[in-house]
Motif scaffolding. Structure first.
Motif, PDB file in Angstrom:
ATOM      1  N   ARG A  91       0.821  -1.205   0.000  1.00 39.04           N
ATOM      2  CA  ARG A  91       0.000   0.000   0.000  1.00 39.04           C
ATOM      3  C   ARG A  91       0.860   1.262   0.000  1.00 39.04           C
ATOM      4  NH1 ARG A  91      -3.522   1.908   4.820  1.00 39.04           N
ATOM      5  NH2 ARG A  91      -4.882   3.338   3.747  1.00 39.04           N
ATOM      6  N   LEU A  92       0.387   2.286  -0.724  1.00 41.87           N
ATOM      7  CA  LEU A  92       1.085   3.568  -0.742  1.00 41.87           C
ATOM      8  C   LEU A  92       0.610   4.403   0.445  1.00 41.87           C
ATOM      9  CD1 LEU A  92       0.775   4.342  -4.545  1.00 41.87           C
ATOM     10  CD2 LEU A  92       2.861   3.710  -3.322  1.00 41.87           C
ATOM     11  N   PRO A  93       1.521   5.005   1.207  1.00 44.92           N
ATOM     12  CA  PRO A  93       1.116   5.818   2.355  1.00 44.92           C
ATOM     13  C   PRO A  93       0.347   7.077   1.929  1.00 44.92           C
ATOM     14  CG  PRO A  93       3.517   5.549   2.278  1.00 44.92           C
ATOM     15  CD  PRO A  93       2.954   4.914   1.056  1.00 44.92           C
ATOM     16  N   LYS A  94      -0.475   7.585   2.846  1.00 46.68           N
ATOM     17  CA  LYS A  94      -1.267   8.789   2.575  1.00 46.68           C
ATOM     18  C   LYS A  94      -0.387   9.960   2.170  1.00 46.68           C
ATOM     19  CE  LYS A  94      -5.178   7.788   5.580  1.00 46.68           C
ATOM     20  NZ  LYS A  94      -5.938   8.208   6.758  1.00 46.68           N
ATOM     21  N   ARG A  95       0.735  10.132   2.856  1.00 51.24           N
ATOM     22  CA  ARG A  95       1.618  11.269   2.549  1.00 51.24           C
ATOM     23  C   ARG A  95       2.152  11.168   1.121  1.00 51.24           C
ATOM     24  NH1 ARG A  95       6.348   9.078   2.335  1.00 51.24           N
ATOM     25  NH2 ARG A  95       6.873   7.303   3.643  1.00 51.24           N
TER      26      ARG A  95
END
Length: 111
Positions: A91-95
């Motif tokens: 998963r790609l982080p929110k930031r």
């Protein structure tokens, strides 16, 4: 002379076969079910589970960005090229998605 064809759909209870039923959805663990029940059967169902419903809490599924694996890899490559630290899989982080969205207003992804 015009003719009119009319189709009438009657939903019958999956339990009793009685007419005037409607579809009810419920979930247990990871399985979601639908069943056609009359108003009385739905009330019985809800009464059976009332103590569990009142003690429980509603579940709101976690929002997952809708993107293809190819789009995710494109975003990951862009982030790495910009020296934004992300893992090479998962998963790609929110930031990270926030940085992408700021640089690509025409292609937004919700974190």
């Amino acid at each position: 002379m015009a003719t009119k064809t009319e189709t009438i759909v009657t939903v019958e209870s999956d339990l009793s076969g009685k007419a005037e039923a409607s579809t009810m959805t419920f979930a247990i663990e990871d399985a979601t079910y639908e069943i056609d029940l009359t108003e009385v059967e739905q009330a019985d169902f809800k009464e059976l589970f009332a103590k569990y419903i009142s003690a429980g809490r509603q579940h709101t599924p976690r929002a997952v960005p809708k993107m293809t694996p190819a789009e995710r890899e494109e975003i990951r490559a862009w982030l790495l090229a910009k020296d934004i630290e992300v893992s090479h899989f998962g998963r790609l982080p929110k930031r990270a998605l926030k940085a992408w969205n700021e640089a690509h207003p025409e292609r937004q992804y919700t974190p």
